[in-house]
Design an enzyme around this catalytic site. Structure first.
Site, PDB file in Angstrom:
ATOM      1  N   ASN A   9       0.873  -1.178   0.000  1.00 17.65           N
ATOM      2  CA  ASN A   9       0.000   0.000   0.000  1.00 17.65           C
ATOM      3  C   ASN A   9       0.906   1.223   0.000  1.00 17.65           C
ATOM      4  O   ASN A   9       1.518   1.545   1.016  1.00 17.65           O
ATOM      5  CB  ASN A   9      -0.890  -0.022   1.250  1.00 17.65           C
ATOM      6  N   LYS A  18       0.102   4.287  -0.208  1.00 16.93           N
ATOM      7  CA  LYS A  18      -0.474   5.479   0.427  1.00 16.93           C
ATOM      8  C   LYS A  18      -0.238   6.711  -0.476  1.00 16.93           C
ATOM      9  O   LYS A  18      -0.274   6.576  -1.689  1.00 16.93           O
ATOM     10  CB  LYS A  18       0.087   5.639   1.843  1.00 16.93           C
ATOM     11  N   HIS A  21      -9.382   1.576   4.985  1.00 18.70           N
ATOM     12  CA  HIS A  21      -8.105   1.712   5.701  1.00 18.70           C
ATOM     13  C   HIS A  21      -8.294   2.651   6.899  1.00 18.70           C
ATOM     14  O   HIS A  21      -9.036   3.630   6.817  1.00 18.70           O
ATOM     15  CB  HIS A  21      -7.036   2.258   4.755  1.00 18.70           C
ATOM     16  N   GLU A  38      -6.519   4.919   8.027  1.00 14.80           N
ATOM     17  CA  GLU A  38      -6.197   6.321   7.760  1.00 14.80           C
ATOM     18  C   GLU A  38      -7.391   7.033   7.129  1.00 14.80           C
ATOM     19  O   GLU A  38      -7.617   8.214   7.375  1.00 14.80           O
ATOM     20  CB  GLU A  38      -4.941   6.398   6.875  1.00 14.80           C
ATOM     21  N   GLU A  67      -5.323  -4.601  10.692  1.00 15.18           N
ATOM     22  CA  GLU A  67      -4.240  -3.633  10.863  1.00 15.18           C
ATOM     23  C   GLU A  67      -4.462  -2.855  12.160  1.00 15.18           C
ATOM     24  O   GLU A  67      -5.222  -1.870  12.176  1.00 15.18           O
ATOM     25  CB  GLU A  67      -4.205  -2.644   9.696  1.00 15.18           C
ATOM     26  N   GLY A 101       3.022   2.107  10.804  1.00 17.89           N
ATOM     27  CA  GLY A 101       4.072   3.117  10.655  1.00 17.89           C
ATOM     28  C   GLY A 101       4.840   3.417  11.931  1.00 17.89           C
ATOM     29  O   GLY A 101       5.562   4.411  11.999  1.00 17.89           O
ATOM     30  N   SER A 133       3.561  -2.324  10.280  1.00 18.46           N
ATOM     31  CA  SER A 133       5.006  -2.470  10.517  1.00 18.46           C
ATOM     32  C   SER A 133       5.550  -3.845  10.153  1.00 18.46           C
ATOM     33  O   SER A 133       6.505  -4.317  10.765  1.00 18.46           O
ATOM     34  CB  SER A 133       5.357  -2.111  11.969  1.00 18.46           C
TER      35      SER A 133
HETATM   36  P1  13P Z   1       3.236   0.204   7.563  1.00 17.45           P
HETATM   37  O1  13P Z   1       3.678  -1.123   6.965  1.00 17.45           O
HETATM   38  O2  13P Z   1       4.020   1.370   7.057  1.00 17.45           O
HETATM   39  O3  13P Z   1       3.164   0.120   9.056  1.00 17.45           O
HETATM   40  O4  13P Z   1       1.731   0.447   7.026  1.00 17.45           O
HETATM   41  C1  13P Z   1       0.808  -0.559   7.154  1.00 17.45           C
HETATM   42  C2  13P Z   1      -0.419  -0.153   6.439  1.00 17.45           C
HETATM   43  O5  13P Z   1      -1.117   0.746   6.845  1.00 17.45           O
HETATM   44  C3  13P Z   1      -0.727  -0.866   5.186  1.00 17.45           C
HETATM   45  O6  13P Z   1      -2.005  -0.572   4.747  1.00 17.45           O
END
Ligand code: 13P
Length: 246
Positions: A8, A10, A91, A93, A161, A167, A206
């Protein structure tokens, strides 16, 4: 079950990053035992599909309607039109930044399947919810309301997640991942019947080359949704490698 590893990206990536996508495509081509995809910014989907047909390319969101007066939004049909084969919906976010509800996510998942794309439906608890002992209740509630229970299991994956692991470099213990993925499997079985055994449940938060081997060996962890470590072939390759040996 074959593992599914999806990057992903982002809000990262411009045309200058096509070389990195190409390097990832080269790695993915050599990993026949794993399903691999990249969910790119909408601006890069069409060009990446055209240049790297070996890669499954997806979006990171879509609108729940097919078309209309929704300035700035992209429909699932538009993603399909430029060659995407999947999209992420729900997601954390987007749930946080855009205030998306479970009902919104459910509508987006329906729109995605109606357009003929695979969908990855994301769920996960916040740190405060985990500290309050409510992680499972929150996640299973999100599953109940976000997964369209009447559509069957074709083309549907779920990504667990934990918000606090995204992150941050922090990852839940293997026991906690095992327990949550088992609870999600039971919930999906209650909603969708025995066919739920074929729904891939991805872990995200992560995941990297150092921990993928352990995470992907856990029961009911059928793949990964990878943020930061999917941005280069160098970081993504060890995750694909770990998945290919499971
Ligand atoms: P990270 O792997 O950067 O922690 O992000 C995970 C994520 O949100 C994938 O959708």
């Amino acid at each position: 079950m074959r593992k599914l590893i999806v990057g992903n990206w982002k809000m990262n990536g411009t045309l200058a990053d096509l070389e990195a996508i190409g390097n990832i495509a080269d790695v993915a081509e050599g990993m026949e035992a794993v399903d691999c995809g990249l969910c790119l910014p909408a601006t890069l989907i069409g060009v990446a599909v055209a240049q790297f047909p070996i890669l499954a390319i997806g979006g990171q969101d879509c609108h729940m309607n097919e078309s209309g007066a929704h300035t700035g939004c992209v429909s699932a049909g538009m993603l399909k039109d430029v060659g995407a084969t999947m999209t992420i919906v729900g997601h954390s976010e987007r749930r946080a930044d855009q205030g998306e509800s479970n009902a919104d996510v459910n509508g987006k998942a329906r729109a995605t399947r109606a357009a003929g794309l695979d969908v990855i439906i994301c769920v996960g608890e916040t740190e405060a919810e985990r500290d309050a002992g409510k992680a499972e209740e929150v996640v299973l509630g999100q599953i109940e309301a976000s997964v369209p229970g009447d559509l069957g299991t074709d083309g549907i994956s779920v990504a667990y997640e934990p918000v606090w692991a995204i992150g941050t470099g922090r990852v839940p213990s293997s026991d906690d991942v095992r327990a949550m993925h088992a609870a999600i499997r039971s919930k999906l079985t209650a909603m969708l019947g025995d066919a739920a055994s074929g729904v891939r449940i991805l872990y995200g938060g992560s995941m990297n080359g150092g921990n993928a081997d352990e995470l992907l060996a856990i029961d009911n962890v059928d793949g990964g949704l990878i943020g930061g470590a999917s941005l280069s072939a160098e970081k993504f390759a060890p995750i694909l490698q770990a998945a290919s040996t499971k």
